[in-house]
Design an enzyme around this catalytic site. Structure first.
Site: not given
Ligand code: ADP
Ligand code: MG
Length: 420
Positions: A27-28, A30, A50, A152
């Site tokens: 999905l992504g 970091g 995650k 953030d």
């Protein structure tokens, strides 16, 4: 980064936590982690997995994030405070080491992608209001009930809750989970990813079609777009994610917090920060939702730093920083003289948010005045003077829609009475 201490390489249909979760697609990612769509065989739902890098400093950061996310979940049993829910966490041993893994409820696209799909034109006010209410609900909960500062907040870290995501409606979205890697096909997810790609394109087209065009920006080409069916799934509620940098107010995480464009003046000046720093980032986010562009995009220039450009921009939009505030931070002397004027940027072009909204973004005078009236108090240079999230939730601008609908409801009552 796929080496000892780094990311864990995942293939479609890989198993986690003794077979409970099955990886579906990436999905992504970091700095610290990769995030995968996974199928939870216990709840028969999709989740976001995650997977943290394995080196000790990343594990330490994950432990902190899990601690915060656990407090966030514990204080919100009905899961209606617009914050992402931690479902589970565990350790996963791989060739690169031990990886801490967080299982989160699966959410939709970020507000940043919504702004992009909308071709950076800004959303209609009623959508900005809807989204703002969600973010402020999250901040009010974090600040007042948990004493947590997010640190953030930005469009990228706010994800839409949308029914077009397969976790909520796998049947309609037509996505069935991959449970094992198909024989002889190491990339076993080809079928899934093409369906997902088509779904994503459909959603993109749908959002682009409703791309709200502001009065005065031209009415679009051809016929009036009819809202497509797929929009039924987008109700514009959203959730705040990424608690990797969040901290308890009584133990600040770092001196420099926040992503540059959303950074509050007290952080730049190092005069101490608290909940009000999130309020500043929220105001920058709301501005971006309504205009499609970031409020502050400072750059290093000849003879001045990015910080100085940022402070100059703040003053050009919001007025001069009161001398007392300008000179009160640990870094004040680097930027300001003792009169509270910037040392290296001398001539400022003072304006205001409502002028900017009218001149650059073609808002009507009334819209600009009302929206600036909502934003300005949150952009007070004095963090102690900024409204709390709870106070922001009471602002008339935020409640204008419900005000109108209440009025309409009242009218209907009267009409009904008149008929009787
Ligand atoms: P990092 O702390 O490394 O920035 P994030 O928590 O922001 O990690 O996650 C990285 C990316 O993964 C996000 O930008 C988003 O695209 C995706 N993602 C994270 N959490 C979720 C979720 N709950 N549902 C869907 N996608 C998610
Ligand atoms: Mg992030």
């Amino acid at each position: 980064s796929y080496r000892k201490g780094g990311y864990h390489a995942v293939r479609i249909a890989d198993n986690f936590s003794a077979g409970r979760y099955i990886a579906q697609k990436k999905l992504g990612w970091g700095q610290f982690s990769t995030v995968w769509l996974a199928y939870d065989t216990e709840s028969s739902k999709y989740v976001a997995l995650k997977i943290q890098k394995s080196a000790p400093q990343f594990s330490q950061a994950a432990i902190h994030e899990i601690e915060i996310l656990s407090a966030v979940a514990a204080g919100d049993p009905s899961n209606d405070k617009c914050t992402v829910r931690l479902v589970d966490h565990f350790k996963h041993a791989g060739p690169n080491g031990q990886h801490l893994c967080m299982v989160l409820e699966f959410l939709g696209d970020s507000l940043l992608s919504l702004i992009k799909y909308n071709r950076y034109k800004g959303l209609e006010f009623h959508r900005v209001r809807e989204i703002s209410r969600c973010i402020l609900t999250a901040l009010d909960y974090l600040h007042r009930e948990l004493r947590i500062i997010h640190t953030d907040l930005k469009p990228e870290n706010i994800l839409l809750c949308s029914n077009i995501n397969p976790s909520k409606d796998p049947i309609r979205s037509g996505v069935t989970p991959v449970l094992e890697r198909p024989e002889g096909n190491p990339n076993g997810g080809v079928v899934i990813s093409s369906i997902e790609k088509r779904l994503k394109q459909r959603a993109k087209r749908a959002v682009a079609r409703i791309s709200e065009r502001r009065i005065g920006m031209g009415g679009g080409v051809g016929r009036t777009p009819k809202p497509p069916r797929i929009l039924d799934g987008i109700d514009f509620t959203c959730k705040v994610v990424d608690f990797g940098n969040a901290c308890w107010a009584d133990s600040p995480i770092a001196e420099e917090i926040q992503t540059r464009q959303y950074r509050a003046p007290e952080v730049i000046l190092q005069s101490g920060y608290s909940f009000a720093a999130d309020i500043w980032s929220f105001a920058c986010t709301a501005f971006e939702l309504a205009t499609g562009e970031m409020m502050f995009t400072p750059k290093t220039g000849q003879g001045f730093s990015e910080d100085e450009d940022h402070l100059a921009m703040m003053m050009e939009f919001l007025g001069k920083i009161p001398r007392k505030i300008a000179t009160s931070g640990a870094r004040s002397k680097e930027y300001f003289d003792r009169y509270g004027d910037l040392k290296r940027i001398r001539r400022l072009k003072y304006g205001s948010i409502d002028r900017l909204l009218v001149d650059k973004y073609k808002f009507s005078d009334a819209d600009a005045r009302e929206f600036a009236g909502f934003l300005s108090p949150m952009l007070d240079f004095d963090p102690d003077k900024r409204p709390t999230a709870q106070q922001c939730l009471q602002h008339p601008w935020l409640n204008a829609d419900s005000e109108t609908s209440r009025l309409n409801a009242g009218m209907n009552d009267l009409e009904i009475k008149a008929k009787k």
